[in-house]
Design a protein around this motif. Sequence first.
Motif, PDB file in Angstrom:
ATOM      1  N   TYR A 189      66.928  91.618   8.100  1.00 48.99           N
ATOM      2  CA  TYR A 189      68.156  90.907   8.454  1.00 48.99           C
ATOM      3  C   TYR A 189      68.097  89.415   8.119  1.00 48.99           C
ATOM      4  N   ASN A 190      66.913  88.880   7.917  1.00 39.53           N
ATOM      5  CA  ASN A 190      66.722  87.465   7.554  1.00 39.53           C
ATOM      6  C   ASN A 190      67.330  86.499   8.574  1.00 39.53           C
ATOM      7  N   PHE A 191      67.317  86.878   9.831  1.00 41.29           N
ATOM      8  CA  PHE A 191      67.856  86.006  10.876  1.00 41.29           C
ATOM      9  C   PHE A 191      67.019  84.742  11.040  1.00 41.29           C
ATOM     10  N   ASP A 192      65.720  84.841  10.719  1.00 40.12           N
ATOM     11  CA  ASP A 192      64.833  83.707  10.942  1.00 40.12           C
ATOM     12  C   ASP A 192      65.170  82.508  10.063  1.00 40.12           C
ATOM     13  N   GLU A 193      65.962  82.733   8.999  1.00 40.90           N
ATOM     14  CA  GLU A 193      66.344  81.617   8.127  1.00 40.90           C
ATOM     15  C   GLU A 193      67.159  80.581   8.891  1.00 40.90           C
ATOM     16  N   LYS A 194      67.912  81.040   9.883  1.00 40.17           N
ATOM     17  CA  LYS A 194      68.716  80.117  10.689  1.00 40.17           C
ATOM     18  C   LYS A 194      68.226  80.036  12.125  1.00 40.17           C
ATOM     19  N   TYR A 195      67.702  81.158  12.621  1.00 42.39           N
ATOM     20  CA  TYR A 195      67.258  81.223  14.023  1.00 42.39           C
ATOM     21  C   TYR A 195      65.834  81.757  14.082  1.00 42.39           C
ATOM     22  N   PRO A 196      64.842  80.902  13.933  1.00 43.70           N
ATOM     23  CA  PRO A 196      63.446  81.364  13.994  1.00 43.70           C
ATOM     24  C   PRO A 196      63.170  82.093  15.314  1.00 43.70           C
ATOM     25  N   LYS A 198      55.837  94.009  16.273  1.00 42.26           N
ATOM     26  CA  LYS A 198      55.744  93.798  14.825  1.00 42.26           C
ATOM     27  C   LYS A 198      56.925  94.428  14.090  1.00 42.26           C
ATOM     28  N   GLU A 199      57.380  95.594  14.547  1.00 41.01           N
ATOM     29  CA  GLU A 199      58.534  96.236  13.917  1.00 41.01           C
ATOM     30  C   GLU A 199      59.796  95.417  14.169  1.00 41.01           C
ATOM     31  N   PHE A 200      59.924  94.904  15.378  1.00 41.87           N
ATOM     32  CA  PHE A 200      61.056  94.024  15.690  1.00 41.87           C
ATOM     33  C   PHE A 200      61.052  92.820  14.747  1.00 41.87           C
ATOM     34  N   MET A 201      59.906  92.211  14.575  1.00 44.49           N
ATOM     35  CA  MET A 201      59.800  91.029  13.708  1.00 44.49           C
ATOM     36  C   MET A 201      60.121  91.380  12.258  1.00 44.49           C
ATOM     37  N   ARG A 202      59.685  92.561  11.820  1.00 44.97           N
ATOM     38  CA  ARG A 202      59.983  92.980  10.440  1.00 44.97           C
ATOM     39  C   ARG A 202      61.490  93.082  10.221  1.00 44.97           C
ATOM     40  N   LEU A 203      62.168  93.710  11.146  1.00 43.08           N
ATOM     41  CA  LEU A 203      63.623  93.833  11.041  1.00 43.08           C
ATOM     42  C   LEU A 203      64.279  92.453  11.073  1.00 43.08           C
ATOM     43  N   ASN A 218      61.932  83.234  18.765  1.00 40.37           N
ATOM     44  CA  ASN A 218      61.419  82.541  19.936  1.00 40.37           C
ATOM     45  C   ASN A 218      61.279  83.535  21.078  1.00 40.37           C
ATOM     46  N   THR A 219      60.838  83.051  22.214  1.00 44.72           N
ATOM     47  CA  THR A 219      60.567  83.947  23.335  1.00 44.72           C
ATOM     48  C   THR A 219      61.815  84.650  23.858  1.00 44.72           C
ATOM     49  N   HIS A 220      63.003  84.098  23.573  1.00 47.78           N
ATOM     50  CA  HIS A 220      64.257  84.720  24.004  1.00 47.78           C
ATOM     51  C   HIS A 220      64.692  85.861  23.080  1.00 47.78           C
ATOM     52  N   SER A 221      64.132  85.923  21.889  1.00 48.25           N
ATOM     53  CA  SER A 221      64.677  86.784  20.838  1.00 48.25           C
ATOM     54  C   SER A 221      64.738  88.261  21.211  1.00 48.25           C
ATOM     55  N   GLY A 222      63.814  88.720  22.025  1.00 52.96           N
ATOM     56  CA  GLY A 222      63.774  90.146  22.329  1.00 52.96           C
ATOM     57  C   GLY A 222      64.599  90.587  23.523  1.00 52.96           C
ATOM     58  N   TYR A 223      65.205  89.660  24.253  1.00 55.81           N
ATOM     59  CA  TYR A 223      65.887  90.020  25.498  1.00 55.81           C
ATOM     60  C   TYR A 223      67.038  91.004  25.274  1.00 55.81           C
ATOM     61  N   ALA A 224      67.878  90.730  24.286  1.00 54.45           N
ATOM     62  CA  ALA A 224      69.021  91.617  24.028  1.00 54.45           C
ATOM     63  C   ALA A 224      68.556  92.965  23.496  1.00 54.45           C
ATOM     64  N   TRP A 225      67.489  92.962  22.709  1.00 52.43           N
ATOM     65  CA  TRP A 225      66.911  94.218  22.207  1.00 52.43           C
ATOM     66  C   TRP A 225      66.503  95.097  23.384  1.00 52.43           C
ATOM     67  N   ASP A 226      65.762  94.509  24.306  1.00 51.17           N
ATOM     68  CA  ASP A 226      65.321  95.275  25.475  1.00 51.17           C
ATOM     69  C   ASP A 226      66.499  95.744  26.314  1.00 51.17           C
TER      70      ASP A 226
END
Length: 401
Positions: free
Chosen positions: A310-317, A300-305, A319-327
């Motif tokens: 950062y409003n990344f979801d405006e262009k890149y909603p 949830k904190e990742f999604m908030r950021l 998805n399941t790949h989104s957390g890979y680089a974070w991890d």
Amino acid sequence: MKKKILVLVALLGFFVAVGIRDHCAAEEKASIKIGAFFALSGPASSIGTPTKLVAQMAVDKINKEGGIDGHPLELVFGDTESDPTKALIVAKRLVEQEKVIALIGPTRTDTGMAVKPYIEQSGIPTVMTVGGDPVIAGGKFGPYRWTFKAPQRTSVAVKKIYGYLQKRGIKKIALIHATDGFGRDGLRWLRELAPEYGLQIVAVESFGVNDPDMTAQLVKIKNTDAEALICWTIGPAGAKVARNVRQLDITIPLIQCHGLPDPKYVELAGDAANGSIMPSTRLMVADQLPDTDPQKPVVKEFMRLYEEEYNFDEKYPINTHSGYAWDAIMLLTEAIKRVGPDKMKDVRQFREAIRDALENIDGYVGISGIFHLTPEDHNGLGTDSLVMVQVVDGGWKLIEP
């Protein structure tokens, strides 16, 4: 006299300020450089570009919190252009010219395998963001002493799917897969693990990731007695399969792989996406998770950021790949913390210590799961890191934890 005193006071103030500034500059700690190379152009750029944004978001968070013992992280980016040969060139530049101490990336299994021999020979701790198993499979795929990966293993995703089918009494399945490295890796594990779950494969078909249509292959599958159809690919090809399945009125369940939980899949497949079932990270169904899930607050904190700050979801909603680089960034950060950034003076020993620390991380709660790495397992995620989801009315429904 008063003028002289004022001038002296002003000069004294100036020299004190300069002294403070120089002292602060001397106290600034060296940055820790990490190379990040993704597909920022080419066919995989829809995955690679947001991966870059997430990597920077993770580093921003770490640096705002003081870095690692006062040392800021610095990302040095490279574009693989979705090409294995160019990925190797980029990796060499980051290591040999930019002098990074570790790498994250690349985006696809093929590019990961292209750079892996160089990583292993050069001794560069690398956390890959690729989906396929070969990069850490060992055996005929080569050693993986320096190579780790954040996304789930292909074998883990296959086990999750097969467990789901087994519980529902399904015995016969048909497979359709892409001919790229990721698709071939999926086929390998689908075949190898089927007997363990009492499953009989009655048809196997393949396609190129850029093929415009898979109707011919699916007609053959329709004429079998398969009780479920499993598709193994990422990107737009999966949506083409879903549309063709709908056009041919194939009524058995369509199971996509763990690379396709993505709003783009729904957008491209349209109504044909409805009913599709697939394993996913918890990102796609965060609000449906029980409060007892230890990953829920992290996700949830990742999604908030990602969405609000950062409003990344405006262009890149998301998805399941989104957390890979974070991890990947967080795993490296945890390893560097354990080693201590003061060891940076000896780069070779520093890298070796980071590698050793990485494979002993046990219990890191990330976006993709809770990581339990070992010398034998450089991923550390099991089937419990995935949930089964279904596309219902264009949205994502949690159907099995």
